[in-house]
Design a protein around this motif. Structure first.
Motif, PDB file in Angstrom:
ATOM      1  N   UNK A  80       0.674  -1.177  -0.058  1.00 13.80           N
ATOM      2  CA  UNK A  80      -0.065   0.079  -0.084  1.00 13.80           C
ATOM      3  C   UNK A  80       1.129   1.417  -0.113  1.00 13.80           C
ATOM      4  N   UNK A  81       1.883   1.245   0.802  1.00 15.56           N
ATOM      5  CA  UNK A  81       3.008   2.437   0.748  1.00 15.56           C
ATOM      6  C   UNK A  81       3.467   2.573  -0.337  1.00 15.56           C
ATOM      7  N   UNK A  82       3.857   1.538  -1.172  1.00 13.50           N
ATOM      8  CA  UNK A  82       4.804   1.752  -2.409  1.00 13.50           C
ATOM      9  C   UNK A  82       3.492   2.265  -3.329  1.00 13.50           C
ATOM     10  N   UNK A  83       2.605   1.679  -3.490  1.00 13.42           N
ATOM     11  CA  UNK A  83       1.492   1.984  -4.092  1.00 13.42           C
ATOM     12  C   UNK A  83       0.975   3.596  -4.196  1.00 13.42           C
ATOM     13  N   UNK A  84       0.876   4.153  -3.137  1.00 13.54           N
ATOM     14  CA  UNK A  84       0.561   5.481  -2.809  1.00 13.54           C
ATOM     15  C   UNK A  84       1.881   6.341  -2.886  1.00 13.54           C
ATOM     16  N   UNK A  85       2.877   5.922  -3.064  1.00  9.46           N
ATOM     17  CA  UNK A  85       4.415   6.615  -3.519  1.00  9.46           C
ATOM     18  C   UNK A  85       4.168   6.583  -5.075  1.00  9.46           C
ATOM     19  N   UNK A  86       4.022   5.565  -5.887  1.00 10.75           N
ATOM     20  CA  UNK A  86       3.874   5.334  -7.066  1.00 10.75           C
ATOM     21  C   UNK A  86       2.529   6.434  -7.654  1.00 10.75           C
ATOM     22  N   UNK A  87       1.494   6.424  -7.071  1.00 10.20           N
ATOM     23  CA  UNK A  87       0.388   7.293  -7.391  1.00 10.20           C
ATOM     24  C   UNK A  87       0.769   8.862  -7.186  1.00 10.20           C
ATOM     25  N   UNK A 121      13.197   2.769   2.546  1.00  6.54           N
ATOM     26  CA  UNK A 121      13.761   3.491   1.467  1.00  6.54           C
ATOM     27  C   UNK A 121      12.736   4.756   1.316  1.00  6.54           C
ATOM     28  N   UNK A 122      11.475   4.593   1.371  1.00  2.00           N
ATOM     29  CA  UNK A 122      10.700   5.667   1.050  1.00  2.00           C
ATOM     30  C   UNK A 122      10.763   6.867   2.122  1.00  2.00           C
ATOM     31  N   UNK A 123      10.979   6.693   3.326  1.00  2.00           N
ATOM     32  CA  UNK A 123      11.034   7.710   4.386  1.00  2.00           C
ATOM     33  C   UNK A 123      12.621   7.912   4.810  1.00  2.00           C
ATOM     34  N   UNK A 124      13.509   7.594   3.796  1.00  2.00           N
ATOM     35  CA  UNK A 124      14.846   8.099   3.975  1.00  2.00           C
ATOM     36  C   UNK A 124      15.179   9.388   3.780  1.00  2.00           C
ATOM     37  N   UNK A 125      15.715   9.946   4.888  1.00  2.00           N
ATOM     38  CA  UNK A 125      16.409  11.587   4.698  1.00  2.00           C
ATOM     39  C   UNK A 125      17.511  11.531   4.381  1.00  2.00           C
ATOM     40  N   UNK A 126      18.006  12.725   3.827  1.00  2.00           N
ATOM     41  CA  UNK A 126      19.289  13.211   3.513  1.00  2.00           C
ATOM     42  C   UNK A 126      19.464  14.796   3.567  1.00  2.00           C
ATOM     43  N   UNK A 127      20.389  15.051   4.201  1.00  2.00           N
ATOM     44  CA  UNK A 127      20.516  16.615   4.423  1.00  2.00           C
ATOM     45  C   UNK A 127      19.295  17.302   4.578  1.00  2.00           C
ATOM     46  N   UNK A 128      18.305  16.637   5.425  1.00  2.00           N
ATOM     47  CA  UNK A 128      17.148  17.345   6.152  1.00  2.00           C
ATOM     48  C   UNK A 128      16.201  17.081   5.074  1.00  2.00           C
ATOM     49  N   UNK A 129      16.196  16.400   4.067  1.00  2.00           N
ATOM     50  CA  UNK A 129      15.193  16.340   2.828  1.00  2.00           C
ATOM     51  C   UNK A 129      15.027  14.900   2.795  1.00  2.00           C
ATOM     52  N   UNK A 130      13.539  14.490   2.446  1.00  2.00           N
ATOM     53  CA  UNK A 130      13.253  13.155   2.027  1.00  2.00           C
ATOM     54  C   UNK A 130      13.651  13.032   0.701  1.00  2.00           C
ATOM     55  N   UNK A 131      13.810  11.391   0.541  1.00  2.00           N
ATOM     56  CA  UNK A 131      14.225  11.239  -0.826  1.00  2.00           C
ATOM     57  C   UNK A 131      13.245  11.385  -1.872  1.00  2.00           C
ATOM     58  N   UNK A 132      11.979  11.329  -1.440  1.00  2.00           N
ATOM     59  CA  UNK A 132      10.837  11.420  -2.250  1.00  2.00           C
ATOM     60  C   UNK A 132      10.140  12.573  -1.908  1.00  2.00           C
ATOM     61  N   UNK A 133       9.760  13.396  -2.917  1.00  2.00           N
ATOM     62  CA  UNK A 133       8.937  14.439  -2.804  1.00  2.00           C
ATOM     63  C   UNK A 133       7.498  14.446  -2.236  1.00  2.00           C
ATOM     64  N   UNK A 134       6.840  13.294  -2.366  1.00  2.00           N
ATOM     65  CA  UNK A 134       5.326  13.089  -1.980  1.00  2.00           C
ATOM     66  C   UNK A 134       5.804  12.976  -0.415  1.00  2.00           C
ATOM     67  N   UNK A 135       6.715  12.499   0.199  1.00  2.00           N
ATOM     68  CA  UNK A 135       6.910  12.241   1.654  1.00  2.00           C
ATOM     69  C   UNK A 135       7.109  13.724   1.989  1.00  2.00           C
ATOM     70  N   UNK A 136       8.068  14.595   1.501  1.00  2.00           N
ATOM     71  CA  UNK A 136       8.103  15.808   1.963  1.00  2.00           C
ATOM     72  C   UNK A 136       6.931  16.767   1.856  1.00  2.00           C
ATOM     73  N   UNK A 137       6.107  16.720   0.803  1.00  2.00           N
ATOM     74  CA  UNK A 137       4.929  17.739   0.665  1.00  2.00           C
ATOM     75  C   UNK A 137       3.585  16.912   1.266  1.00  2.00           C
ATOM     76  N   UNK A 138       3.589  15.833   1.690  1.00  2.00           N
ATOM     77  CA  UNK A 138       2.476  14.995   2.249  1.00  2.00           C
ATOM     78  C   UNK A 138       1.577  14.200   1.458  1.00  2.00           C
ATOM     79  N   UNK A 139       1.890  14.365   0.356  1.00  2.00           N
ATOM     80  CA  UNK A 139       0.998  13.514  -0.810  1.00  2.00           C
ATOM     81  C   UNK A 139       0.986  12.098  -0.809  1.00  2.00           C
ATOM     82  N   UNK A 140       1.991  11.623   0.021  1.00  2.00           N
ATOM     83  CA  UNK A 140       2.108  10.055   0.001  1.00  2.00           C
ATOM     84  C   UNK A 140       0.920   9.688   0.913  1.00  2.00           C
TER      85      UNK A 140
END
Length: 195
Positions: A80-87, A121-140
């Motif tokens: 489900x988490x992976x599908x939400x990231x894909x979406x 992997x989906x929630x990984x952070x680097x330099x204060x930012x998440x690796x994937x934009x949807x995690x950063x902006x909440x669309x995940x």
């Protein structure tokens, strides 16, 4: 010496019992007429490569009635988490692009330079930012559509067969020169995939 023999025999019996119990816990699938390894891997959400390896298959031949061990699959919550990231990442992209986004996450799970679970992997952070934009902006947190779930199923079956993409970006919006310096593996829709 006699005690040592008894101890060794007891340990061997215990190990055999554990192995037998573990083997019983594995899913076994009986091949039906018309089945292919690809169809079975998609049906069970497992990698074709893993399916062949666990069953010591050197070719793609199947025989009706043959019994195959099915490797473990990912949990429903990870799917489900992976599908939400894909979406969130690939909304409006072609189906192949959605599969490729899910494949990037699975490739990272399998790669030594990244965390070894889908969630990490989906929630990984680097330099204060998440690796994937949807995690950063909440669309995940938005629910995934049916096509995103199908793309995850396809990526799971395809796992280990692609070109090894570990990154993707939209060249119109990406600002990272480091990311743009990576070897391009494929371009699908508005995304460039790279390793």
């Amino acid at each position: 010496m006699k005690k040592l023999k008894h101890f060794t025999l007891a340990a061997a019996c215990f190990s055999a019992l554990l192995f037998a119990k573990d083997a019983q816990a594995q899913t076994v699938y009986t091949v039906q007429t018309g089945d292919t390894l690809w169809k079975i891997s998609k049906q069970h959400s497992v990698s074709l490569v893993q399916l062949k390896n666990i069953n010591k298959k050197q070719n793609d031949w199947l025989f009706p009635g043959e019994r195959l061990l099915i490797p473990p699959t990912i949990s429903a919550s990870d799917k489900d988490l992976l599908a939400r990231l894909v979406h969130a990442e690939a909304k409006g992209e072609p189906f192949a692009g959605k599969v490729a986004v899910a494949t990037v996450v699975l490739n990272r799970v399998d790669h030594p330079d990244f965390p070894n679970t889908i969630k990490d992997v989906i929630y990984e952070r680097s330099g204060g930012y998440y690796a994937f934009t949807p995690v950063q902006n909440g669309t995940i947190r938005e629910p995934a559509d049916r096509e995103s779930y199908l793309a995850v199923e396809e990526a799971l079956a395809f796992r280990g067969l692609g070109s090894g993409s570990l990154f993707f970006y939209n060249p119109k919006t990406a600002k990272s020169n480091w990311l743009r310096s990576k070897q391009v593996t494929v371009v699908i829709g508005n995304h460039v995939f790279a390793k």
